[in-house]
Design a protein around this motif. Structure first.
Motif, PDB file in Angstrom:
ATOM      1  N   VAL A 146       0.836  -1.204   0.000  1.00 13.71           N
ATOM      2  CA  VAL A 146       0.000   0.000   0.000  1.00 13.71           C
ATOM      3  C   VAL A 146       0.873   1.257   0.000  1.00 13.71           C
ATOM      4  O   VAL A 146       0.672   2.170  -0.807  1.00 13.71           O
ATOM      5  CB  VAL A 146      -0.951  -0.013   1.227  1.00 13.71           C
ATOM      6  CG1 VAL A 146      -1.568   1.358   1.453  1.00 13.71           C
ATOM      7  CG2 VAL A 146      -2.034  -1.072   1.037  1.00 13.71           C
ATOM      8  N   LEU A 176      -5.543   2.895   5.504  1.00 13.34           N
ATOM      9  CA  LEU A 176      -4.359   2.743   4.657  1.00 13.34           C
ATOM     10  C   LEU A 176      -3.093   2.702   5.518  1.00 13.34           C
ATOM     11  O   LEU A 176      -2.151   1.967   5.214  1.00 13.34           O
ATOM     12  CB  LEU A 176      -4.263   3.883   3.641  1.00 13.34           C
ATOM     13  CG  LEU A 176      -5.368   3.963   2.586  1.00 13.34           C
ATOM     14  CD1 LEU A 176      -5.051   5.067   1.582  1.00 13.34           C
ATOM     15  CD2 LEU A 176      -5.566   2.633   1.868  1.00 13.34           C
ATOM     16  N   ARG A 231      -0.481  -0.391   5.615  1.00  9.05           N
ATOM     17  CA  ARG A 231       0.540   0.160   4.710  1.00  9.05           C
ATOM     18  C   ARG A 231       1.556  -0.872   4.226  1.00  9.05           C
ATOM     19  O   ARG A 231       2.174  -0.697   3.178  1.00  9.05           O
ATOM     20  CB  ARG A 231       1.255   1.342   5.365  1.00  9.05           C
ATOM     21  CG  ARG A 231       2.019   1.043   6.630  1.00  9.05           C
ATOM     22  CD  ARG A 231       2.487   2.344   7.263  1.00  9.05           C
ATOM     23  NE  ARG A 231       3.269   2.157   8.484  1.00  9.05           N
ATOM     24  CZ  ARG A 231       2.736   1.952   9.687  1.00  9.05           C
ATOM     25  NH1 ARG A 231       1.412   1.912   9.826  1.00  9.05           N
ATOM     26  NH2 ARG A 231       3.514   1.799  10.740  1.00  9.05           N
ATOM     27  N   GLU A 238     -11.354  -0.140   0.132  1.00 12.30           N
ATOM     28  CA  GLU A 238      -9.992   0.229   0.516  1.00 12.30           C
ATOM     29  C   GLU A 238      -9.146   0.537  -0.714  1.00 12.30           C
ATOM     30  O   GLU A 238      -8.321   1.447  -0.701  1.00 12.30           O
ATOM     31  CB  GLU A 238      -9.371  -0.911   1.328  1.00 12.30           C
ATOM     32  CG  GLU A 238      -9.973  -1.039   2.713  1.00 12.30           C
ATOM     33  CD  GLU A 238      -9.652  -2.363   3.390  1.00 12.30           C
ATOM     34  OE1 GLU A 238      -9.887  -2.476   4.599  1.00 12.30           O
ATOM     35  OE2 GLU A 238      -9.179  -3.299   2.698  1.00 12.30           O
ATOM     36  N   LEU A 241      -7.153   3.921  -1.639  1.00  8.89           N
ATOM     37  CA  LEU A 241      -5.747   3.914  -2.042  1.00  8.89           C
ATOM     38  C   LEU A 241      -5.550   4.674  -3.351  1.00  8.89           C
ATOM     39  O   LEU A 241      -4.587   5.436  -3.496  1.00  8.89           O
ATOM     40  CB  LEU A 241      -5.252   2.468  -2.169  1.00  8.89           C
ATOM     41  CG  LEU A 241      -3.797   2.273  -2.611  1.00  8.89           C
ATOM     42  CD1 LEU A 241      -2.831   3.048  -1.721  1.00  8.89           C
ATOM     43  CD2 LEU A 241      -3.448   0.783  -2.612  1.00  8.89           C
TER      44      LEU A 241
END
Length: 252
Positions: free
Chosen positions: A104, A137, A141, A152, A156
């Motif tokens: 991420v 996030l 990560r 999600e 992102l």
């Protein structure tokens, strides 16, 4: 009609898009003021995504555009997509286009690559802003982007665009394919984004939600702007209610 009094950030003048000989967008004139949320609503195939791609300089090989795209008084017609990003616009496409095997945080840092290339020492300074907007996030990560939920992944994609520190953020169908509760969260985030000072051009099929968060709205039908006005006014316009809000109202 014109948008409410605000410093004009984006203007399109007689923007046309052709796919071969087919005219997909016909003479579109839109304005986005600094710090505004402006939405473009309309049915499938009306040309909404085509409009965003033309503004971003991201039309497919078989597409071509005419007319003017002006951002912060700079004419960008004919300018490559990378240079448009450098001038301060970012597009979050409908397909999100994340690097699913990458973490991420690495996806986010890619969003600031242009700033890194330009020699900015604090090219990653938006990371804390993005993590404040999207706590999930930060929690994830170190997780691969492809293992995240649809909501999600949308967060992102938006976060990655914000890493470029855009003046104008363009969102193409951010609620597409998401569960109703996640859609509500995404639109809440869009409202919060406005507080950061970024202007937002939002293309949406969920007209009800879009009109609730927007300051100004355009209705695109068959490649032409059929209606425009304050979002609150269009939300009570009988034609808009009958065509775009009726079914949504019954579904709630």
């Amino acid at each position: 009609m014109t948008t409410p009094t605000s410093t004009t950030l984006l203007q399109t003048r007689q923007l046309q898009v052709f796919y071969g000989k087919v005219e997909a967008l016909q003479g579109a004139n839109i304005t986005v003021g600094a710090g505004q949320i402006v939405t473009v609503i309309g049915p499938n195939g009306a040309g909404k995504s085509t409009m965003l791609n033309a503004i971003a300089g991201a039309l497919p090989i078989n597409g071509s555009s005419q007319g003017q795209v002006i951002l912060a008084d700079k004419e960008l017609s004919g300018v490559a997509i990378e240079k448009r990003v450098a001038q301060g616009m970012c597009l979050v496409p409908e397909k999100r286009e994340l690097f699913s095997t990458m973490k991420v945080e690495d996806n986010l840092l890619l969003g600031s690559y242009r700033r890194y290339q330009a020699g900015e020492k604090n090219y990653d300074d938006q990371l804390s802003v993005v993590y404040d907007l999207f706590p999930r996030l930060k929690e994830r990560r170190h997780q691969a982007a492809g293992t995240m939920s649809g909501g999600e992944r949308q967060m992102l994609a938006v976060g990655r665009a914000l890493m470029a520190k855009p003046q104008l953020l363009m969102l193409d169908e951010p609620s597409l394919g998401l569960a109703p509760l996640i859609v509500k969260e995404i639109f809440h985030i869009i409202q919060r984004l406005k507080q950061t000072g970024v202007a937002i051009l939002l293309v949406e099929q969920n007209a009800r939600a879009a009109l609730q968060v927007a300051d100004y709205a355009y209705v695109l039908e068959m490649g032409e702007i059929a209606l425009e006005g304050d979002a609150a006014d269009l939300a009570t316009d009988q034609r808009v209610i009958d065509t775009y809000l009726g079914l949504a109202k019954k579904a709630h």
